[in-house]
Scaffold this active site. Structure first.
Site, PDB file in Angstrom:
ATOM      1  CB  THR A  16       2.727  -0.904   3.569  1.00 55.76           C
ATOM      2  OG1 THR A  16       2.313   0.471   3.619  1.00 55.76           O
ATOM      3  CG2 THR A  16       3.832  -1.068   2.539  1.00 55.76           C
ATOM      4  CD  GLU A  53       3.106  -5.121   0.716  1.00 59.07           C
ATOM      5  OE1 GLU A  53       2.405  -4.091   0.895  1.00 59.07           O
ATOM      6  OE2 GLU A  53       2.763  -6.261   1.074  1.00 59.07           O
ATOM      7  CG  HIS A 100      -3.068  -8.986  -1.296  1.00 55.74           C
ATOM      8  ND1 HIS A 100      -2.638  -8.745  -0.018  1.00 55.74           N
ATOM      9  CD2 HIS A 100      -3.093 -10.343  -1.435  1.00 55.74           C
ATOM     10  CE1 HIS A 100      -2.409  -9.913   0.584  1.00 55.74           C
ATOM     11  NE2 HIS A 100      -2.673 -10.888  -0.253  1.00 55.74           N
ATOM     12  CG  ASP A 122      -3.607  -5.163   0.161  1.00 55.86           C
ATOM     13  OD1 ASP A 122      -4.360  -6.102   0.471  1.00 55.86           O
ATOM     14  OD2 ASP A 122      -2.398  -5.314  -0.131  1.00 55.86           O
TER      15      ASP A 122
HETATM   16 ZN   LIG Z   1      -1.473  -7.110   0.459  1.00 55.95          ZN
END
Ligand SMILES: [Zn+2]
Length: 242
Positions: free
Chosen positions: A26, A89, A131, A141
């Site tokens: 997040t 997430e 990601h 991330d």
């Molecule tokens: Zn991300």
């Protein structure tokens, strides 16, 4: 698993069933703040799920819908990664606000969630990604502390630790056929790394993304022998998984 409803309005229709899972952190100070943002119509962002540090899992967008988590992205020639993926997430302040290890309860929940998602859709191991894999120039991330190896040991995603680590290191500023082969390998795995033979800054950025996922002990953007051996081993696994 027990899902806590937390609907987000930030989604659209999907053109086709998802065949990819993208994991995020997040990157905000608290899970509450992240959940609020992912549900805020003004923010124009969302994900299908949010996994709290204590293992609670919130359901934000139905998997049948296209959630807005990946942004400008690329994998294997595709650029609408939101259309192709389920986005998860994982609460963590991230590199900006105090990156810290993911607690066991949280990782157990992520593994259970990924397993359940894969009962509903055909998602190859080679398409369980970070990601940072699909947006290496913009994103870090879920980062090098995410236990990709453990996830793979539980049957989800690719992992390789070949013993051999041959070859001299390649590094920024190098050029030639070795760099060309490195870029071709990264492209074949899925990264946006068109072979030029020049170890330029975009290449170093992609090598860092690769390392964050598949060689997390040292994320330096240098394609040392171990990094390249892992890339080759992963290409073999990905080919077998296709
Ligand atoms: Zn991300």
């Amino acid at each position: 698993m027990n899902l806590i409803p937390a609907p987000s309005p930030n989604f659209g229709p999907r053109p086709a069933p998802p065949d990819m899972i993208v994991l995020h952190y997040t990157g905000m100070r608290t899970g509450e703040a992240a959940l609020a943002r992912l549900r805020d119509p003004a923010a124009q962002v969302s994900a299908h799920y949010l996994v709290e540090e204590d293992g609670r899992v919130f359901s934000l967008v139905a998997e049948e819908r296209r959630a807005w988590h990946a942004g400008r992205s690329f994998w294997k020639g595709a650029t609408d990664i939101n259309a192709a993926s389920v986005g998860v997430e994982i609460v963590n302040p991230g590199h900006e606000f105090g990156y810290r290890p993911f607690p066991d309860a949280q990782i157990a929940a992520v593994i259970e969630l990924v397993a359940e998602i894969r009962t509903r859709w055909t998602i190859p191991d080679a398409r369980i990604l970070a990601h940072s894999d699909v947006a290496p120039a913009r994103k870090e991330d879920p980062g090098e502390l995410f236990p990709w190896r453990r996830l793979a040991e539980e049957g989800h995603g690719l992992w390789a630790e070949p013993a051999a680590a041959p070859g001299a290191p390649l590094k920024p500023g190098d050029d030639g056929p070795g760099v060309f082969a490195l870029q071709a390998g990264l492209t074949r795995l899925g990264y946006d790394s068109p072979p030029s033979g020049q170890y330029d800054e975009p290449t170093a950025t992609i090598v860092r993304a690769f390392q964050r996922h598949w060689r997390p002990a040292k994320v330096d953007g240098h394609a040392d022998g171990e990094t390249r051996a892992r890339l080759i081993a992963l290409l073999r696994l990905a080919a077998a998984d296709a």
